[in-house]
Design a protein around this motif. Structure first.
Motif, PDB file in Angstrom:
ATOM      1  N   TRP A  24       0.852  -1.193   0.000  1.00  0.00           N
ATOM      2  CA  TRP A  24       0.000   0.000   0.000  1.00  0.00           C
ATOM      3  C   TRP A  24       0.885   1.241   0.000  1.00  0.00           C
ATOM      4  O   TRP A  24       2.023   1.219   0.474  1.00  0.00           O
ATOM      5  N   ARG A  25       0.344   2.325  -0.546  1.00  0.00           N
ATOM      6  CA  ARG A  25       1.156   3.513  -0.789  1.00  0.00           C
ATOM      7  C   ARG A  25       1.431   4.307   0.482  1.00  0.00           C
ATOM      8  O   ARG A  25       2.521   4.838   0.667  1.00  0.00           O
ATOM      9  N   CYS A  26       0.443   4.431   1.337  1.00  0.00           N
ATOM     10  CA  CYS A  26       0.588   5.238   2.548  1.00  0.00           C
ATOM     11  C   CYS A  26       0.962   4.335   3.716  1.00  0.00           C
ATOM     12  O   CYS A  26       0.518   3.177   3.794  1.00  0.00           O
ATOM     13  N   GLY A  27       1.752   4.857   4.625  1.00  0.00           N
ATOM     14  CA  GLY A  27       2.125   4.084   5.805  1.00  0.00           C
ATOM     15  C   GLY A  27       0.910   3.744   6.656  1.00  0.00           C
ATOM     16  O   GLY A  27       0.048   4.587   6.900  1.00  0.00           O
ATOM     17  N   GLN A  28       0.826   2.506   7.107  1.00  0.00           N
ATOM     18  CA  GLN A  28      -0.295   2.012   7.907  1.00  0.00           C
ATOM     19  C   GLN A  28       0.232   1.423   9.214  1.00  0.00           C
ATOM     20  O   GLN A  28       1.437   1.204   9.378  1.00  0.00           O
ATOM     21  N   SER A  55      12.689   1.258   7.280  1.00  0.00           N
ATOM     22  CA  SER A  55      12.581   0.547   8.547  1.00  0.00           C
ATOM     23  C   SER A  55      11.170   0.668   9.104  1.00  0.00           C
ATOM     24  O   SER A  55      10.590   1.753   9.140  1.00  0.00           O
ATOM     25  N   SER A  56      10.605  -0.450   9.519  1.00  0.00           N
ATOM     26  CA  SER A  56       9.230  -0.470  10.014  1.00  0.00           C
ATOM     27  C   SER A  56       9.098  -1.505  11.110  1.00  0.00           C
ATOM     28  O   SER A  56       9.752  -2.544  11.075  1.00  0.00           O
ATOM     29  N   LEU A  62       3.633  -5.012   8.014  1.00  0.00           N
ATOM     30  CA  LEU A  62       4.504  -3.872   8.272  1.00  0.00           C
ATOM     31  C   LEU A  62       3.831  -2.598   7.758  1.00  0.00           C
ATOM     32  O   LEU A  62       2.704  -2.642   7.272  1.00  0.00           O
ATOM     33  N   SER A  63       4.533  -1.486   7.822  1.00  0.00           N
ATOM     34  CA  SER A  63       3.934  -0.197   7.461  1.00  0.00           C
ATOM     35  C   SER A  63       3.449  -0.145   6.012  1.00  0.00           C
ATOM     36  O   SER A  63       2.416   0.454   5.724  1.00  0.00           O
ATOM     37  N   TYR A  64       4.208  -0.747   5.080  1.00  0.00           N
ATOM     38  CA  TYR A  64       3.893  -0.607   3.666  1.00  0.00           C
ATOM     39  C   TYR A  64       3.619  -1.935   2.966  1.00  0.00           C
ATOM     40  O   TYR A  64       3.257  -1.934   1.795  1.00  0.00           O
ATOM     41  N   ASN A  65       3.806  -3.062   3.650  1.00  0.00           N
ATOM     42  CA  ASN A  65       3.683  -4.359   2.991  1.00  0.00           C
ATOM     43  C   ASN A  65       3.136  -5.416   3.939  1.00  0.00           C
ATOM     44  O   ASN A  65       3.299  -5.327   5.152  1.00  0.00           O
ATOM     45  N   LEU A  66       2.542  -6.428   3.326  1.00  0.00           N
ATOM     46  CA  LEU A  66       2.241  -7.667   4.030  1.00  0.00           C
ATOM     47  C   LEU A  66       3.200  -8.723   3.495  1.00  0.00           C
ATOM     48  O   LEU A  66       3.173  -9.053   2.298  1.00  0.00           O
TER      49      LEU A  66
END
Length: 325
Positions: A29-33, A296-297, A313-317
């Motif tokens: 995903w584009r935005c940090g989650q 880093s996440s 993580l913040s940007y990926n599964l």
């Protein structure tokens, strides 16, 4: 395990023991989650912003169908946490509300639960417990006619980061920030809301508990800011844990999972590091850094099956595939 041929069981077991796996990315995903996820049957549920998306696994378990088959929405701000309970999803939102969604229908309801964001929630036996930044934990009924009617409000004197109901449905544990109260782990009576006991002693200020889970009615695991995973057995002592494992790089531990036997997996705060532990040993067995320096996440949530481990993580599964390394 019974559905897996014996030869494959041995092979996959050796892969876990030796740390042999293939790393991959299931979602981006584009935005940090700050995602949270749950597994159920052949489906994966993951929070993204103010919604929960449900994806179907393909038969190999190592990939997902591209589009979600359900989207559970309703919160005005990000979903902080959610659990699957029978035929419901119970979600905690940054808008201070709790959402109840039926898995197999379009029924969704949300109600104001706390004055600030709801950081954690659990649901068992028709009872919901929630913990918030507003320094309270609350008990709610899941019954459709009583949704939103608070049964107990508990003043924790501290921000509540994690919460879990005992399998006996008689009590629940809160993991707090360890700033306003000396003990970050306390057990409360589910029927009266009264304090039963607190776990441990001599915690340093700020040793908040970010994840806690029961393995049995008398045993539970916790982890958090003080870089330790602790295993508690209420039958022996509530003041001292039975076993503890220290994160070797002094990183905060965001989440943990166990197979109920010897395997323990943890998610660290830097570089998306997933660690595997054998609970019979002190030292970490294997470490898998899933991100590089610029990205880093923390590992916000992890889950595993017999063959695969999934880390959000913040940007990926991410996936670690132990079946086909």
């Amino acid at each position: 395990m019974t559905s897996i041929p014996v030869k494959d069981r041995v092979r996959v077991s050796q892969n876990w023991r030796l740390g042999r796996c293939r790393q991959g990315t299931l979602l981006k995903w584009r935005c940090g989650q700050m995602p949270w996820m749950q597994l159920k049957d052949a489906s994966l549920y993951i929070s993204q912003a103010n919604s929960i998306l449900a994806y179907q696994f393909r038969p190999d378990g190592a990939s997902l169908n591209r589009r979600p088959f359900r989207v559970f929405a309703g919160h005005d701000e990000d979903v902080c946490h959610f659990v699957l309970a029978d035929s419901h999803i119970v979600s905690a939102g940054g808008d201070g509300k709790i959402g109840v969604h039926k898995l197999h229908s379009t029924f969704t309801i949300k109600y104001s639960a706390h004055e600030q964001e709801v950081n954690c929630v659990d649901c068992k036996g028709g009872i919901i417990v929630s913990g918030s930044r507003d320094r309270t934990a609350k008990v709610w009924p899941l019954a459709s006619g009583r949704l939103g009617q608070c049964l107990h409000t508990i003043q924790t004197e501290d921000r509540v980061w994690s919460i879990a109901i005992s399998p006996l449905l008689s009590s629940f544990v809160t993991g707090t920030a360890c700033c306003g109260h000396f003990s970050p782990l306390r057990i409360w009576d589910l029927n009266s809301g009264q304090l039963i006991t607190h776990l441990g002693s001599d915690f340093p200020p700020g040793a908040g508990v970010l994840d806690v889970m029961y393995e049995s009615p008398s045993t539970l695991l916790s982890c958090g800011y003080d870089t330790y995973v602790r295993y508690w057995d209420l039958r022996t002592s509530v003041r001292k844990c039975v076993m503890e494992w220290e994160e070797p790089h002094d990183s905060t531990l965001y989440c943990l999972q166990t197979d109920g036997n010897h395997l323990l997996a943890t998610g660290s705060s830097y570089y998306g590091v997933v660690r595997l532990w054998d609970r019979r040993q002190r030292a970490c067995l294997h470490a898998f850094p899933l991100t590089s320096t610029p990205l880093s996440s923390p590992v916000y949530c992890l889950r595993f099956t017999t063959r695969h481990l999934y880390a959000a993580l913040s940007y990926n599964l991410h996936i670690l595939d132990f079946q086909n390394p």
